[in-house]
Design a protein around this motif. Structure first.
Motif, PDB file in Angstrom:
ATOM      1  N   ALA A 246     -72.717  71.776 -32.067  1.00  0.00           N
ATOM      2  CA  ALA A 246     -72.121  72.960 -31.447  1.00  0.00           C
ATOM      3  C   ALA A 246     -71.133  73.665 -32.371  1.00  0.00           C
ATOM      4  N   HIS A 247     -70.377  72.892 -33.119  1.00  0.00           N
ATOM      5  CA  HIS A 247     -69.336  73.479 -33.993  1.00  0.00           C
ATOM      6  C   HIS A 247     -69.938  74.149 -35.216  1.00  0.00           C
ATOM      7  N   GLU A 248     -71.158  73.807 -35.566  1.00  0.00           N
ATOM      8  CA  GLU A 248     -71.837  74.484 -36.682  1.00  0.00           C
ATOM      9  C   GLU A 248     -72.549  75.746 -36.194  1.00  0.00           C
ATOM     10  N   PHE A 249     -73.067  75.667 -34.998  1.00  0.00           N
ATOM     11  CA  PHE A 249     -73.872  76.745 -34.419  1.00  0.00           C
ATOM     12  C   PHE A 249     -73.152  78.094 -34.476  1.00  0.00           C
ATOM     13  N   ARG A 250     -71.927  78.092 -34.024  1.00  0.00           N
ATOM     14  CA  ARG A 250     -71.209  79.355 -33.894  1.00  0.00           C
ATOM     15  C   ARG A 250     -70.994  80.069 -35.217  1.00  0.00           C
ATOM     16  N   TYR A 251     -70.831  79.301 -36.248  1.00  0.00           N
ATOM     17  CA  TYR A 251     -70.345  79.886 -37.496  1.00  0.00           C
ATOM     18  C   TYR A 251     -71.452  80.267 -38.465  1.00  0.00           C
ATOM     19  N   ARG A 252     -72.701  80.093 -38.042  1.00  0.00           N
ATOM     20  CA  ARG A 252     -73.756  80.466 -38.990  1.00  0.00           C
ATOM     21  C   ARG A 252     -74.425  81.774 -38.584  1.00  0.00           C
ATOM     22  N   ASP A 253     -73.855  82.484 -37.645  1.00  0.00           N
ATOM     23  CA  ASP A 253     -74.430  83.737 -37.207  1.00  0.00           C
ATOM     24  C   ASP A 253     -75.857  83.530 -36.703  1.00  0.00           C
ATOM     25  N   PRO A 254     -76.037  82.679 -35.715  1.00  0.00           N
ATOM     26  CA  PRO A 254     -77.383  82.315 -35.261  1.00  0.00           C
ATOM     27  C   PRO A 254     -78.097  83.485 -34.595  1.00  0.00           C
TER      28      PRO A 254
ATOM     29  N   ARG B 135     -70.356  79.891 -24.917  1.00  0.00           N
ATOM     30  CA  ARG B 135     -69.808  81.246 -24.722  1.00  0.00           C
ATOM     31  C   ARG B 135     -70.366  82.202 -25.775  1.00  0.00           C
ATOM     32  N   HIS B 136     -70.440  81.709 -26.983  1.00  0.00           N
ATOM     33  CA  HIS B 136     -70.976  82.536 -28.067  1.00  0.00           C
ATOM     34  C   HIS B 136     -72.415  82.963 -27.749  1.00  0.00           C
ATOM     35  N   ALA B 137     -73.213  82.027 -27.265  1.00  0.00           N
ATOM     36  CA  ALA B 137     -74.619  82.325 -26.944  1.00  0.00           C
ATOM     37  C   ALA B 137     -74.700  83.324 -25.795  1.00  0.00           C
ATOM     38  N   GLN B 138     -73.853  83.138 -24.797  1.00  0.00           N
ATOM     39  CA  GLN B 138     -73.887  84.051 -23.642  1.00  0.00           C
ATOM     40  C   GLN B 138     -73.512  85.479 -24.045  1.00  0.00           C
ATOM     41  N   GLU B 139     -72.570  85.571 -24.970  1.00  0.00           N
ATOM     42  CA  GLU B 139     -72.184  86.910 -25.449  1.00  0.00           C
ATOM     43  C   GLU B 139     -73.359  87.653 -26.072  1.00  0.00           C
TER      44      GLU B 139
END
Ligand code: F6R
Length: 369
Positions: free
Chosen positions: A84-92, A117-121
């Motif tokens: 999860a902590h890698e997911f957000r920061y790689r601009d998926p 939250r990042h995915a929902q956005e």
């Protein structure tokens, strides 16, 4: 409160047949359709998704890795698993056609929550597989599938892991049903196979003494390696994590196929190596490839601790220690092969005199990033 066990971890290992059984309970409706707890995402949306991203941390991420093999096989939806902590920061690349699946025992892991939250956005729908009713992750998700493992007290996750895998299988079958990838009968067959797992897990627990003795006898090891392939690979990673967490021993899990690409250089006389062996009745040639890996490490002096199906004759000649598990369909094997690794870590850490429930530097619920 430990129910006669020396530790909560031991108690929770013993609760795994019930944890898996309860997670499977009451999932078929009167028409024989699989149902989930709280599916608030429109069927039309679930039919339109073209990618699944599983986000989780630690043990839960390994459950996600197991799930990927099943979901891709059953649903034919490309599935990624990411910390999860890698997911957000790689601009998926995430959009309305992405289904994000979060896995969390506590439901409060900040890294996982931020990924969700990042995915929902970006418009993705989120299904959370969670063990804690009413916790933050399920509250913020579009749908929830609860694991019914009961409260997990020991810091090292055991019964939550098996329940997460079980729930993820259910999600995979649900999507396959909805999207028409599988017939009702096929789903029923797999559900029936899943229903047999608690009894098989119980059998492993009834025979745990051999593994406990092995753990105790290896208390002075300073490194233990774990090899696995296919769904056995995340199991190997989980076995290594358990040992790091509670016994403070250097431990690493590898994909068995990766051996010759580097890790085999680590093997020297006396190095303990666990090998998780796929079913000899499975498809492909996975079984024979892993048997070759056992030979390769043993020829270089490794002490081999082999986890293989009952009746697997091919491994016998190369096993310094042989731990047998009941036969099961290949994809479901992690529900069994994980158990001896948990018992081993718990016994070894206890033999070292450590508090297995409260390992140093760790907290049960990681609510900071
Ligand atoms: C390992 C362990 C941790 C958790 C991870 C995620 O034994 O307990 O690796 O699995 O911190 O926690 P949850 O599942 O609560 O999100």
């Amino acid at each position: 409160e430990k129910g006669g066990y020396d530790s909560f971890m031991e108690k929770e290992i013993h609760e795994q047949p019930a944890a898996v059984r309860d997670t499977l309970m009451g999932r078929l409706d009167e028409n024989g359709n699989l149902t989930l707890d709280d599916m608030k995402i429109d069927d039309a949306i679930l039919r339109s998704i073209d990618k699944i991203i599983v986000v989780a941390c630690g043990t839960a991420a390994y459950a996600g890795q197991v799930a990927r093999y099943a979901i891709e096989h059953w649903c034919r939806i490309p599935t990624e698993v990411e910390l999860a902590h890698e997911f957000r920061y790689r601009d998926p690349i995430v959009n309305e056609k992405t289904l994000v699946v979060s896995l969390s025992q506590s439901g409060e892991t900040m890294d996982t929550l931020m990924a969700v939250r990042h995915a929902q956005e970006q418009g993705a729908k989120v299904v959370s597989i969670c063990n804690t009713n009413g916790s933050t992750l399920p509250r913020e998700s579009d749908a929830v599938l609860y694991t019914h493992a009961g409260p997990e007290i020991a810091v090292a996750s055991t019964k939550a892991f098996l329940s997460q895998i079980t729930a993820a299988y259910l999600l995979g079958l649900y999507l396959a049903q909805l999207r028409g990838n599988m017939f009702k009968d096929e789903i029923k067959t797999i559900l029936a196979e899943l229903q047999e797992m608690p009894e098989k897990i119980q059998k492993l627990i009834d025979n745990e003494q051999q593994v406990k003795d092995l753990g105790t006898s290896m208390k002075d090891a300073d490194s233990v390696l774990f090899l696995g392939r296919h769904v056995g690979f995340p199991v190997a990673l989980e076995g290594a994590l358990k040992l790091k967490e509670i016994a403070y021993i250097h431990a690493e899990g590898f994909a068995a196929g990766e051996l010759k690409h580097g890790p085999i250089a680590l093997i020297e006389e006396g190095q303990p190596v666990f090998i998780v062996v796929p079913s000899p009745n499975g498809r492909d040639s996975l079984h024979s490839k892993v048997v070759s890996n056992i030979q390769e490490v043993r020829a270089r002096g490794a002490v081999t601790i082999v986890i293989a199906e009952e009746g697997d004759e091919a491994v016998k000649a190369y096993s310094d220690h042989l731990i047998t598990i009941p036969a099961s369909p290949s994809l479901l094997q992690p529900l069994l092969s994980t158990v001896p690794l948990q018992v081993f870590a718990c016994a070894l850490a206890a033999a070292k005199g450590y508090d297995v429930d409260q390992p140093r530097n760790l907290a049960k619920s990681v609510t900071v990033e």
